[in-house]
Motif scaffolding. Structure first.
Motif, mmCIF file in Angstrom:
data_model
loop_
_atom_site.group_PDB
_atom_site.id
_atom_site.type_symbol
_atom_site.label_atom_id
_atom_site.label_comp_id
_atom_site.label_asym_id
_atom_site.label_seq_id
_atom_site.Cartn_x
_atom_site.Cartn_y
_atom_site.Cartn_z
ATOM 1 N N ASP A 110 16.327 -2.013 8.289
ATOM 2 C CA ASP A 110 17.262 -2.674 7.381
ATOM 3 C C ASP A 110 16.853 -4.131 7.138
ATOM 4 N N ARG A 111 16.473 -4.815 8.188
ATOM 5 C CA ARG A 111 16.032 -6.210 8.045
ATOM 6 C C ARG A 111 14.797 -6.308 7.159
ATOM 7 N N LEU A 112 13.850 -5.394 7.341
ATOM 8 C CA LEU A 112 12.631 -5.410 6.536
ATOM 9 C C LEU A 112 12.929 -5.093 5.073
ATOM 10 N N VAL A 113 13.827 -4.146 4.830
ATOM 11 C CA VAL A 113 14.240 -3.810 3.458
ATOM 12 C C VAL A 113 14.790 -5.053 2.775
ATOM 13 N N ASN A 114 15.664 -5.767 3.454
ATOM 14 C CA ASN A 114 16.287 -6.957 2.875
ATOM 15 C C ASN A 114 15.332 -8.138 2.773
ATOM 16 N N ARG A 115 14.468 -8.293 3.751
ATOM 17 C CA ARG A 115 13.531 -9.422 3.759
ATOM 18 C C ARG A 115 12.437 -9.282 2.707
ATOM 19 N N ASP A 116 11.875 -8.084 2.592
ATOM 20 C CA ASP A 116 10.704 -7.889 1.732
ATOM 21 C C ASP A 116 10.992 -7.035 0.496
ATOM 22 N N ALA A 117 12.263 -6.782 0.217
ATOM 23 C CA ALA A 117 12.662 -6.015 -0.966
ATOM 24 C C ALA A 117 11.918 -4.678 -1.066
ATOM 25 N N MET A 118 11.921 -3.954 0.039
ATOM 26 C CA MET A 118 11.299 -2.631 0.084
ATOM 27 C C MET A 118 12.379 -1.558 0.055
ATOM 28 N N THR A 119 11.975 -0.339 -0.232
ATOM 29 C CA THR A 119 12.903 0.781 -0.060
ATOM 30 C C THR A 119 12.930 1.115 1.434
ATOM 31 N N VAL A 120 13.910 1.880 1.840
ATOM 32 C CA VAL A 120 14.009 2.295 3.235
ATOM 33 C C VAL A 120 12.759 3.069 3.641
ATOM 34 N N GLU A 121 12.301 3.971 2.788
ATOM 35 C CA GLU A 121 11.106 4.766 3.099
ATOM 36 C C GLU A 121 9.864 3.885 3.223
ATOM 37 N N GLN A 122 9.731 2.904 2.337
ATOM 38 C CA GLN A 122 8.586 1.989 2.421
ATOM 39 C C GLN A 122 8.635 1.193 3.727
ATOM 40 N N ALA A 123 9.816 0.737 4.091
ATOM 41 C CA ALA A 123 9.976 -0.043 5.322
ATOM 42 C C ALA A 123 9.645 0.806 6.547
ATOM 43 N N LYS A 124 10.135 2.050 6.566
ATOM 44 C CA LYS A 124 9.825 2.951 7.685
ATOM 45 C C LYS A 124 8.325 3.151 7.820
ATOM 46 N N GLU A 125 7.677 3.435 6.701
ATOM 47 C CA GLU A 125 6.237 3.667 6.728
ATOM 48 C C GLU A 125 5.479 2.405 7.135
ATOM 49 N N HIS A 126 5.895 1.267 6.594
ATOM 50 C CA HIS A 126 5.248 -0.006 6.920
ATOM 51 C C HIS A 126 5.302 -0.252 8.432
ATOM 52 N N ILE A 127 6.480 -0.123 9.007
ATOM 53 C CA ILE A 127 6.643 -0.360 10.447
ATOM 54 C C ILE A 127 5.819 0.651 11.247
ATOM 55 N N GLU A 128 5.927 1.911 10.886
ATOM 56 C CA GLU A 128 5.234 2.961 11.627
ATOM 57 C C GLU A 128 3.716 2.766 11.613
ATOM 58 N N VAL A 129 3.151 2.535 10.433
ATOM 59 C CA VAL A 129 1.701 2.397 10.302
ATOM 60 C C VAL A 129 1.221 1.110 10.982
ATOM 61 N N ARG A 130 1.884 0.008 10.689
ATOM 62 C CA ARG A 130 1.456 -1.280 11.232
ATOM 63 C C ARG A 130 1.512 -1.302 12.756
ATOM 64 N N GLU A 131 2.621 -0.803 13.307
ATOM 65 C CA GLU A 131 2.761 -0.810 14.757
ATOM 66 C C GLU A 131 1.770 0.147 15.415
ATOM 67 N N ALA A 132 1.583 1.328 14.838
ATOM 68 C CA ALA A 132 0.654 2.308 15.418
ATOM 69 C C ALA A 132 -0.777 1.777 15.407
#
Length: 177
Positions: A110-132
């Motif tokens: 939710d914080r990433l969606v609001n901070r970077d104007a992403m969709t929920v799916e984009q934010a989930k993928e961003h976090i998952e890929v970047r962290e992995a």
């Protein structure tokens, strides 16, 4: 203000509140704030490297930037160093107070969606890929997996359960202020 620590690290994953706390604490203590992420982005700009795609960058770059973080923590005083691994990197440096921020994934998204104007799916993928990608690289480089083991930190705060003001208050209390 006289503290028994000469430097502070604030570690945590994406959108756990490390940047927010580091800025609030730097202002409160009148200390210099550094971000390992900002150091990394500056390094990439200077060397014409893509910021994304961690897995494609040579390990030597990660080690060089992490070395810069460690050097600052060893040689400078009254700095707050914020970033994913700053506490881990400071584990053997005396006089460093290490803070770990945790937060559940839903709020981080939710914080990433609001901070970077992403969709929920984009934010989930961003976090998952970047962290992995980062985690895999760091495991290989440091032969470790316990980067965010709360037992290795002086203070752990769940920012899901604490507002930014409460997080700052808990930090100040832990520092004896």
């Amino acid at each position: 203000m006289d503290l028994k620590y000469r430097n502070i690290t604030i570690s945590g994953l994406v959108c756990t509140g490390t940047t927010t706390l580091s800025k609030l604490l730097a202002d409160k203590l009148n200390w210099t704030r550094h971000s390992s992420g900002e150091m990394f982005r500056e390094y990439c700009r200077k060397h014409n490297l893509a910021i994304e795609q961690t897995s494609l960058r040579p390990d030597s770059i990660t080690l060089e930037i992490d070395g810069m973080v460690k050097e600052k923590l060893q040689k400078e005083n009254q700095i707050i160093m914020e970033g994913w691994l700053t506490g881990f990197l400071a584990r053997s440096i005396p006089g460093v107070f290490k803070i770990l921020l945790l937060c559940n994934e839903a709020l981080r998204i939710d914080r990433l969606v609001n901070r970077d104007a992403m969709t929920v799916e984009q934010a989930k993928e961003h976090i998952e890929v970047r962290e992995a990608e980062n985690f895999k690289k760091w495991q290989r480089i440091y032969k470790a997996a316990d980067f965010w083991d709360s037992k290795k930190y002086d203070l752990t705060i769940d920012t899901y359960a604490s507002s930014k003001e409460e997080t700052l208050k808990k930090t100040m209390a832990a520092l004896g202020i």
